[in-house]
Enzyme design. Sequence first.
Site, short mmCIF file in Angstrom:
data_model
loop_
_atom_site.label_atom_id
_atom_site.label_comp_id
_atom_site.label_asym_id
_atom_site.label_seq_id
_atom_site.Cartn_x
_atom_site.Cartn_y
_atom_site.Cartn_z
N ASP A 7 0.81 -1.22 0.00
CA ASP A 7 0.00 0.00 0.00
C ASP A 7 0.84 1.27 0.00
OD1 ASP A 7 -2.27 -1.67 0.20
OD2 ASP A 7 -1.93 -1.83 2.35
N GLU A 8 1.98 1.22 -0.61
CA GLU A 8 2.85 2.40 -0.67
C GLU A 8 2.36 3.40 -1.72
OE1 GLU A 8 3.93 -0.71 -1.12
OE2 GLU A 8 5.36 -1.20 0.46
N LYS A 10 1.94 2.07 -5.13
CA LYS A 10 2.58 1.56 -6.35
C LYS A 10 1.68 1.71 -7.57
CE LYS A 10 3.15 -2.53 -4.49
NZ LYS A 10 2.78 -2.23 -3.10
N LYS A 12 -0.50 3.95 -8.50
CA LYS A 12 -0.44 5.27 -9.10
C LYS A 12 0.90 5.49 -9.81
CE LYS A 12 0.31 9.96 -8.26
NZ LYS A 12 0.05 11.24 -7.68
N GLY A 34 -4.07 -4.61 -4.06
CA GLY A 34 -5.10 -3.61 -4.35
C GLY A 34 -4.38 -2.38 -4.85
N HIS A 35 -4.32 -2.20 -6.15
CA HIS A 35 -3.56 -1.10 -6.73
C HIS A 35 -4.53 -0.06 -7.29
CE1 HIS A 35 0.12 -3.97 -7.33
NE2 HIS A 35 -0.17 -3.73 -6.08
N GLN A 202 2.39 -6.12 -3.14
CA GLN A 202 2.68 -6.17 -1.71
C GLN A 202 3.99 -5.38 -1.44
OE1 GLN A 202 1.66 -9.41 -3.20
NE2 GLN A 202 -0.30 -8.53 -2.70
N ARG A 283 -6.24 0.50 8.10
CA ARG A 283 -4.82 0.15 8.17
C ARG A 283 -4.22 0.68 9.47
NH1 ARG A 283 -4.09 2.35 2.14
NH2 ARG A 283 -4.84 0.53 1.02
P1 IMP Z 1 -2.23 -12.82 2.11
O1 IMP Z 1 -1.25 -12.31 1.12
O2 IMP Z 1 -3.67 -12.54 1.73
O3 IMP Z 1 -1.99 -14.24 2.48
O4 IMP Z 1 -2.01 -11.98 3.46
C1 IMP Z 1 -0.82 -12.07 4.21
C2 IMP Z 1 -0.46 -10.72 4.81
O5 IMP Z 1 -0.10 -9.83 3.78
C3 IMP Z 1 -1.61 -10.03 5.58
O6 IMP Z 1 -1.04 -9.26 6.63
C4 IMP Z 1 -2.19 -9.11 4.53
O7 IMP Z 1 -2.86 -8.01 5.11
C5 IMP Z 1 -0.94 -8.68 3.82
N1 IMP Z 1 -1.16 -8.27 2.43
C6 IMP Z 1 -1.34 -9.06 1.36
N2 IMP Z 1 -1.50 -8.35 0.25
C7 IMP Z 1 -1.38 -7.07 0.61
C8 IMP Z 1 -1.40 -5.84 -0.11
O8 IMP Z 1 -1.54 -5.79 -1.34
N3 IMP Z 1 -1.25 -4.69 0.62
C9 IMP Z 1 -1.05 -4.73 1.96
N4 IMP Z 1 -1.02 -5.84 2.68
C10 IMP Z 1 -1.18 -7.00 2.01
MG MG Z 2 -2.70 -1.86 -1.84
#
Ligand code: IMP
Ligand code: MG
Length: 398
Positions: A7-8, A10, A12, A34-35, A202, A283
């Site tokens: 969620d930095e 990326k 955008k 989630g971009h 991520q 968050r």
């Molecule tokens: P998973 O990837 O759904 O298995 O989640 C593992 C961990 O990574 C959890 O803490 C999620 O909240 C985090 N996580 C996975 N995808 C994202 C992302 O795109 N943004 C932020 N956190 C993420």
């Molecule tokens: Mg995100």
Amino acid sequence: MGLQWGDEGKGKIVDYLAGGYDAVARYSGGSNAGHTVVIGTRKHTFHLIPSGAFKGKELLIGAGVVVDPAVLREELSLLPDELRKKMLVDGRCSLVSPQDKELDKVLEEMRGPAAIGTTKRGIGPAYALRALRLSPRASDLIAGFDFSALSKFYQKLGVDPAGLVAWAEDSKALLRGMVGDVSRRIVELSESGGSVLFEGSQGSLLDLLHGSYPYVTSTHTTTGYIPAALGISHTLVGKSLGVTKSYATRVGGGPFPTEITGPLAETIRSVGNEYGATTGRPRRVGWIDLVALRYTVKLNGTSELALSKVDVLSQVKDFKVCVAYRRDGSETSDFQASLAHLSEVEPVYESPFSFYGASYDHGLPAAEKRFVEYLENELRVRVRLVSHGEERSKTVEL
Ligand code: IMP
Ligand code: MG
């Protein structure tokens, strides 16, 4: 590459940079991502397809991605026809079934209070099944996949395999026209002088090997994984641009040394709209952490930085930078493997500037210029982009 916990911003940045490339490739993760890309008054959140979609570039999903056909179908339906045709999914991608999402829930419940806080998008199960060699790949589905072993496996774990075959049929119909060889396509592009933007998903601190295990995602999230995941030579990977927020956030469980709570955290969360783009969860928020950033800059070979959400700080009276950790009376600048270490360290803060009340109407405010220089010195990177808002126009190239 995300240099924090995801969620930095990326999405955008990828949309902004994509104009200069022929193709954009996702190489890791799945629809846990989630971009967000804002174009005019419209906000688009991509979970699976590369964020360069609206720039009309070739869209590549490499072998290291786990593909949920249902999400792919939905996201493609939002694109105009001519953009949809630009999608190529590697036949080696493992697929995420409805049963994997169910299994994600079962595993989280099993952990009780130590739950990871996954996005429940089936990511962990899909990568685990790949390692167990039970997972159907896109090309297997098209050729005809025997689900008997996988069905027995789901059953043993208490997940009903009913519907798998129908799911496979539906998915096959979707995938047939877009499955191919992403590895070969990237080599072709490279040989004909083309260029590819590799889009991280991520954050580096969620890397399965180098993040805050077990509070991580189930794959690799750093630059090093790009060639392996796409099936290309490391010599085709150029410079690495990292994205960091001007503060920090984390969603899900696990250590977060610079986390803050209370009214200040509430302000940052609401001004920065810090709610998960995939799950809607609030968050966790905290201060920017140079110990963690030095670690992820090293992991990624980051040479250039994009600094996001600096505008949020103009509405926050306080501002802190974590410059070291303290544990058992001594200071350390080590981001160690031990979960106990990361949970017990106390951040050492500096407050070198105040952004409070800064205006972003006329270029870079003075405090931000100093912040850019400060980060360049501390992290030994060049800050190339700063972002002051969601819209494309609120990006300053330095
Ligand atoms: P998973 O990837 O759904 O298995 O989640 C593992 C961990 O990574 C959890 O803490 C999620 O909240 C985090 N996580 C996975 N995808 C994202 C992302 O795109 N943004 C932020 N956190 C993420
Ligand atoms: Mg995100």
